[in-house]
Write a protein that holds these residues in place. Sequence first.
Motif, PDB file in Angstrom:
ATOM      1  N   ARG A 181     -62.011  24.403 -49.269  1.00 44.66           N
ATOM      2  CA  ARG A 181     -62.761  25.295 -48.386  1.00 44.66           C
ATOM      3  C   ARG A 181     -64.093  24.639 -48.073  1.00 44.66           C
ATOM      4  O   ARG A 181     -64.879  24.334 -48.969  1.00 44.66           O
ATOM      5  CB  ARG A 181     -62.969  26.661 -49.026  1.00 44.66           C
ATOM      6  N   THR A 182     -64.345  24.401 -46.795  1.00 50.12           N
ATOM      7  CA  THR A 182     -65.557  23.740 -46.332  1.00 50.12           C
ATOM      8  C   THR A 182     -66.413  24.768 -45.609  1.00 50.12           C
ATOM      9  O   THR A 182     -65.949  25.414 -44.664  1.00 50.12           O
ATOM     10  CB  THR A 182     -65.202  22.594 -45.368  1.00 50.12           C
ATOM     11  N   GLU A 183     -67.660  24.948 -46.051  1.00 54.15           N
ATOM     12  CA  GLU A 183     -68.507  26.002 -45.490  1.00 54.15           C
ATOM     13  C   GLU A 183     -69.888  25.465 -45.175  1.00 54.15           C
ATOM     14  O   GLU A 183     -70.474  24.696 -45.943  1.00 54.15           O
ATOM     15  CB  GLU A 183     -68.617  27.167 -46.468  1.00 54.15           C
ATOM     16  N   SER A 184     -70.421  25.860 -44.014  1.00 51.95           N
ATOM     17  CA  SER A 184     -71.775  25.503 -43.631  1.00 51.95           C
ATOM     18  C   SER A 184     -72.332  26.602 -42.739  1.00 51.95           C
ATOM     19  O   SER A 184     -71.692  27.012 -41.760  1.00 51.95           O
ATOM     20  CB  SER A 184     -71.788  24.162 -42.876  1.00 51.95           C
ATOM     21  N   ASP A 185     -73.503  27.106 -43.075  1.00 55.25           N
ATOM     22  CA  ASP A 185     -74.151  28.174 -42.302  1.00 55.25           C
ATOM     23  C   ASP A 185     -73.224  29.369 -42.094  1.00 55.25           C
ATOM     24  O   ASP A 185     -73.210  29.997 -41.030  1.00 55.25           O
ATOM     25  CB  ASP A 185     -74.626  27.644 -40.942  1.00 55.25           C
ATOM     26  N   GLY A 186     -72.414  29.683 -43.079  1.00 57.92           N
ATOM     27  CA  GLY A 186     -71.532  30.826 -43.014  1.00 57.92           C
ATOM     28  C   GLY A 186     -70.232  30.583 -42.279  1.00 57.92           C
ATOM     29  O   GLY A 186     -69.374  31.461 -42.219  1.00 57.92           O
ATOM     30  N   LEU A 187     -70.044  29.396 -41.721  1.00 50.95           N
ATOM     31  CA  LEU A 187     -68.805  29.048 -41.036  1.00 50.95           C
ATOM     32  C   LEU A 187     -67.875  28.343 -42.012  1.00 50.95           C
ATOM     33  O   LEU A 187     -68.306  27.522 -42.821  1.00 50.95           O
ATOM     34  CB  LEU A 187     -69.097  28.147 -39.838  1.00 50.95           C
ATOM     35  N   VAL A 188     -66.589  28.668 -41.925  1.00 49.08           N
ATOM     36  CA  VAL A 188     -65.632  28.199 -42.925  1.00 49.08           C
ATOM     37  C   VAL A 188     -64.430  27.538 -42.274  1.00 49.08           C
ATOM     38  O   VAL A 188     -63.892  28.035 -41.289  1.00 49.08           O
ATOM     39  CB  VAL A 188     -65.148  29.376 -43.813  1.00 49.08           C
ATOM     40  N   LEU A 189     -64.016  26.408 -42.839  1.00 47.12           N
ATOM     41  CA  LEU A 189     -62.745  25.778 -42.511  1.00 47.12           C
ATOM     42  C   LEU A 189     -61.923  25.686 -43.785  1.00 47.12           C
ATOM     43  O   LEU A 189     -62.461  25.462 -44.871  1.00 47.12           O
ATOM     44  CB  LEU A 189     -62.947  24.358 -41.954  1.00 47.12           C
ATOM     45  N   SER A 190     -60.620  25.855 -43.656  1.00 48.17           N
ATOM     46  CA  SER A 190     -59.716  25.758 -44.798  1.00 48.17           C
ATOM     47  C   SER A 190     -58.752  24.608 -44.584  1.00 48.17           C
ATOM     48  O   SER A 190     -58.214  24.439 -43.490  1.00 48.17           O
ATOM     49  CB  SER A 190     -58.922  27.057 -44.969  1.00 48.17           C
ATOM     50  N   SER A 191     -58.526  23.819 -45.628  1.00 46.53           N
ATOM     51  CA  SER A 191     -57.548  22.735 -45.597  1.00 46.53           C
ATOM     52  C   SER A 191     -56.557  22.946 -46.734  1.00 46.53           C
ATOM     53  O   SER A 191     -56.959  23.239 -47.865  1.00 46.53           O
ATOM     54  CB  SER A 191     -58.223  21.366 -45.758  1.00 46.53           C
ATOM     55  N   SER A 192     -55.285  22.808 -46.433  1.00 47.62           N
ATOM     56  CA  SER A 192     -54.231  22.875 -47.435  1.00 47.62           C
ATOM     57  C   SER A 192     -53.568  21.515 -47.488  1.00 47.62           C
ATOM     58  O   SER A 192     -53.198  20.950 -46.443  1.00 47.62           O
ATOM     59  CB  SER A 192     -53.223  23.964 -47.065  1.00 47.62           C
TER      60      SER A 192
END
Length: 233
Positions: A181-192
């Motif tokens: 889970r990659t998060e910056s300034d409240g924005l999130v990306l998920s990688s599986s």
Amino acid sequence: MERIGRWGVGLLAGLLLTGCSSGSGPAPSAMSPLGPAVVAAPVAGAPITDSDRLRGLLLSGADLPPSFTELPDRNLDTAAAGLAPTTPAACAKILTPLATQRTGALARASVEFVGPDFAGIDIDAATYANDVVPQAFSEIQATLRGCTHYTGSDGARLIDYRLGSRTGPSAGDAETGFQVRTESDGLVLSSSVAIVQVGATLVQISVTARERVDPGVLGDLTAAQVRLLRGTR
């Protein structure tokens, strides 16, 4: 920058530029701890030593939905250069091509696809000498266990990375998996992510999206990639 730098930093930056806000979706759930390390299976037969041949055994755009576009091939010899710095420093290798994470590959190849709404699919493979495969598989997993939570930056913007376990059907001769889970300034990306052994070849398959990745998507891609490497497609 490679993999998590490209998808994590680049896509989060893109989301910020489009004006998306952290209020657009539910808060991410907690990450489950990584499971036990997986031991590589015994290897028999001659390993692949030709990178062009290995590249031809990776999934192509014809294997994916038409909404995904294949990117031009990268020069993997420069993969270790220009990695975005992280704390701890060793975590910069997470999601880079396997041949970057563990040197000594006899052949290496990768392919990247971009899709709608900042989705991405990355596949890379590295073949090692038969007696090196167990150590390579073990070392790659050891890096993950030292990086369950780490940070990086994109200029002045702090980026938070958290790793957790991934459940799903196994494939290949041996498989391990995880989520990022990659998060910056409240924005999130998920990688599986799945890392699979097929003989003397290790292949890493990563699916990235703004929302949680459907486990079936990665499972189907992984199964198809294993069949292609085994020549049973």
